[in-house]
Design an enzyme around this catalytic site. Sequence first.
Site, PDB file in Angstrom:
ATOM      1  N   TYR A  80      -2.939  -7.078  16.672  1.00 14.09           N
ATOM      2  CA  TYR A  80      -2.953  -6.169  15.504  1.00 14.09           C
ATOM      3  C   TYR A  80      -4.185  -5.267  15.554  1.00 14.09           C
ATOM      4  O   TYR A  80      -4.086  -4.045  15.381  1.00 14.09           O
ATOM      5  CB  TYR A  80      -2.955  -6.999  14.228  1.00 14.09           C
ATOM      6  CG  TYR A  80      -3.105  -6.200  12.953  1.00 14.09           C
ATOM      7  CD1 TYR A  80      -2.012  -5.556  12.395  1.00 14.09           C
ATOM      8  CD2 TYR A  80      -4.340  -6.098  12.300  1.00 14.09           C
ATOM      9  CE1 TYR A  80      -2.144  -4.820  11.219  1.00 14.09           C
ATOM     10  CE2 TYR A  80      -4.483  -5.369  11.133  1.00 14.09           C
ATOM     11  CZ  TYR A  80      -3.375  -4.730  10.589  1.00 14.09           C
ATOM     12  OH  TYR A  80      -3.515  -4.005   9.433  1.00 14.09           O
TER      13      TYR A  80
ATOM     14  N   ILE B 208       0.838  -1.209   0.000  1.00 11.96           N
ATOM     15  CA  ILE B 208       0.000   0.000   0.000  1.00 11.96           C
ATOM     16  C   ILE B 208       0.874   1.260   0.000  1.00 11.96           C
ATOM     17  O   ILE B 208       0.603   2.221  -0.734  1.00 11.96           O
ATOM     18  CB  ILE B 208      -0.950  -0.026   1.226  1.00 11.96           C
ATOM     19  CG1 ILE B 208      -2.000  -1.133   1.046  1.00 11.96           C
ATOM     20  CG2 ILE B 208      -1.594   1.335   1.441  1.00 11.96           C
ATOM     21  CD1 ILE B 208      -2.816  -1.446   2.296  1.00 11.96           C
TER      22      ILE B 208
HETATM   23  N1  LIG Z   1      -2.822  -5.436   3.118  1.00  9.79           N
HETATM   24  C1  LIG Z   1      -3.935  -5.360   3.820  1.00  9.79           C
HETATM   25  O1  LIG Z   1      -4.897  -6.129   3.627  1.00  9.79           O
HETATM   26  C2  LIG Z   1      -4.059  -4.294   4.876  1.00  9.79           C
HETATM   27  C3  LIG Z   1      -5.344  -4.073   5.429  1.00  9.79           C
HETATM   28  C4  LIG Z   1      -5.483  -3.113   6.402  1.00  9.79           C
HETATM   29  C5  LIG Z   1      -4.392  -2.357   6.803  1.00  9.79           C
HETATM   30  N2  LIG Z   1      -3.151  -2.601   6.264  1.00  9.79           N
HETATM   31  C6  LIG Z   1      -2.038  -1.767   6.730  1.00  9.79           C
HETATM   32  O2  LIG Z   1      -1.415  -1.196   5.605  1.00  9.79           O
HETATM   33  C7  LIG Z   1      -0.057  -0.865   5.944  1.00  9.79           C
HETATM   34  C8  LIG Z   1       0.851  -1.379   4.840  1.00  9.79           C
HETATM   35  O3  LIG Z   1       0.748  -2.799   4.786  1.00  9.79           O
HETATM   36  P1  LIG Z   1       0.941  -3.628   3.448  1.00  9.79           P
HETATM   37  O4  LIG Z   1      -0.162  -4.632   3.409  1.00  9.79           O
HETATM   38  O5  LIG Z   1       1.154  -2.717   2.321  1.00  9.79           O
HETATM   39  O6  LIG Z   1       2.265  -4.463   3.833  1.00  9.79           O
HETATM   40  P2  LIG Z   1       3.705  -4.601   3.138  1.00  9.79           P
HETATM   41  O7  LIG Z   1       3.563  -4.811   1.681  1.00  9.79           O
HETATM   42  O8  LIG Z   1       4.413  -5.619   3.958  1.00  9.79           O
HETATM   43  O9  LIG Z   1       4.350  -3.185   3.391  1.00  9.79           O
HETATM   44  C9  LIG Z   1       4.722  -2.789   4.676  1.00  9.79           C
HETATM   45  C10 LIG Z   1       5.714  -1.654   4.556  1.00  9.79           C
HETATM   46  O10 LIG Z   1       6.021  -1.143   5.849  1.00  9.79           O
HETATM   47  C11 LIG Z   1       7.426  -1.261   6.079  1.00  9.79           C
HETATM   48  N3  LIG Z   1       7.638  -1.480   7.494  1.00  9.79           N
HETATM   49  C12 LIG Z   1       7.142  -2.477   8.267  1.00  9.79           C
HETATM   50  N4  LIG Z   1       7.585  -2.342   9.522  1.00  9.79           N
HETATM   51  C13 LIG Z   1       8.364  -1.236   9.553  1.00  9.79           C
HETATM   52  C14 LIG Z   1       9.104  -0.580  10.543  1.00  9.79           C
HETATM   53  N5  LIG Z   1       9.168  -1.048  11.793  1.00  9.79           N
HETATM   54  N6  LIG Z   1       9.781   0.545  10.219  1.00  9.79           N
HETATM   55  C15 LIG Z   1       9.742   1.030   8.953  1.00  9.79           C
HETATM   56  N7  LIG Z   1       9.073   0.445   7.964  1.00  9.79           N
HETATM   57  C16 LIG Z   1       8.384  -0.678   8.266  1.00  9.79           C
HETATM   58  C17 LIG Z   1       7.869  -2.403   5.180  1.00  9.79           C
HETATM   59  O11 LIG Z   1       9.250  -2.375   4.843  1.00  9.79           O
HETATM   60  P3  LIG Z   1      10.345  -3.204   5.728  1.00  9.79           P
HETATM   61  O12 LIG Z   1       9.720  -4.523   6.069  1.00  9.79           O
HETATM   62  O13 LIG Z   1      11.544  -3.284   4.863  1.00  9.79           O
HETATM   63  O14 LIG Z   1      10.561  -2.357   6.943  1.00  9.79           O
HETATM   64  C18 LIG Z   1       7.033  -2.112   3.943  1.00  9.79           C
HETATM   65  O15 LIG Z   1       7.590  -1.044   3.219  1.00  9.79           O
HETATM   66  C19 LIG Z   1       0.186  -1.462   7.307  1.00  9.79           C
HETATM   67  O16 LIG Z   1       0.055  -0.467   8.297  1.00  9.79           O
HETATM   68  C20 LIG Z   1      -0.920  -2.494   7.439  1.00  9.79           C
HETATM   69  O17 LIG Z   1      -1.249  -2.766   8.766  1.00  9.79           O
HETATM   70  C21 LIG Z   1      -2.976  -3.545   5.310  1.00  9.79           C
END
Ligand SMILES: NC(=O)c1ccc[n+]([C@@H]2O[C@H](COP(=O)([O-])OP(=O)(O)OC[C@H]3O[C@@H](n4cnc5c(N)ncnc54)[C@H](OP(=O)(O)O)[C@@H]3O)[C@@H](O)[C@H]2O)c1
Length: 260
Positions: free
Chosen positions: A160, A28
């Site tokens: 979470y 995202i």
């Molecule tokens: N996908 C879904 O269905 C969904 C639904 C609701 C909410 N969300 C929320 O959307 C957001 C993005 O998630 P995503 O699904 O896009 O996951 P993703 O593809 O795993 O992306 C997560 C991003 O956050 C970074 N990150 C994680 N922990 C970090 C830390 N401690 N410090 C700095 N960067 C960090 C990761 O890079 P590194 O690992 O290299 O640090 C990556 O760039 C999150 O907050 C998640 O909870 C996702």
Amino acid sequence: MNILDHTKINAERHAGKVALVTGGSSGIGLAAAKRLALEGAKVYITGRRQSELDSAIAEIGHHATAVQGDVSKNADLDRVFGLIEEVEERLDILLANAGGGEFAPLGEITEAQFHKYFDINVKGTLFTVQKALPLMSSGGSIVITGSIAAVKAFPAFSVYAATKAALRSFVRTWSVDLRGRGIRVNIVAPGTVVTPAYKTELGFSDEQIEQFMAQTSEITPLGRPGSADEIAGAMSFLASDEASYITATELVVDGGQSQI
Ligand SMILES: NC(=O)c1ccc[n+]([C@@H]2O[C@H](COP(=O)([O-])OP(=O)(O)OC[C@H]3O[C@@H](n4cnc5c(N)ncnc54)[C@H](OP(=O)(O)O)[C@@H]3O)[C@@H](O)[C@H]2O)c1
């Protein structure tokens, strides 16, 4: 669904703006960083893994800049904002998006899991926003990434869900704390969006992802999961001047899943 039709992008929407997307190297956050860059912003991204940051920068283009850092570490945040201050002297848009979670049913939750995800999702978001404020002035916009898990029960996902409920609460109070500063703060609550996190954080196999997508499709009015671009579109809107009278609110982008 890919809604990022370049012919329909308004390249002036964020022209001249400086934006930071935490967790902008994947999923995202990467989609949002791409969109803000296409819409004219100078974009900074953060993440822990340098390899992911490097490939994201190549994908985003538009002179985007990566700063490696962990949002749960205040020293890393100081480095990120120190660089932005040195180069840009200000920040207009903050997408506090970095976050994650893993499954653990009540009875099996460990202290380490609790601290890990409260440190990243809650503490990390709090200090990202707090440390950004000195760089932000009137007209600035903060968009937090929440989740429909804050209001829906997904089995074995309570830690979470609680972190995301905390973020929803932060946004209400912060909007009041920011009264008079002209800075808006809102939260986007995505539904199901298959991103790399489904494997790296949740540990799903390809088959489990297919099953989860099918289940989501059945219980969602729009009949399908969402895409990262669709979440990015909502974030870009809230970050833009078109949302100038919107603060403290939650924009749910879930195909209706949590509303029925
Ligand atoms: N996908 C879904 O269905 C969904 C639904 C609701 C909410 N969300 C929320 O959307 C957001 C993005 O998630 P995503 O699904 O896009 O996951 P993703 O593809 O795993 O992306 C997560 C991003 O956050 C970074 N990150 C994680 N922990 C970090 C830390 N401690 N410090 C700095 N960067 C960090 C990761 O890079 P590194 O690992 O290299 O640090 C990556 O760039 C999150 O907050 C998640 O909870 C996702």
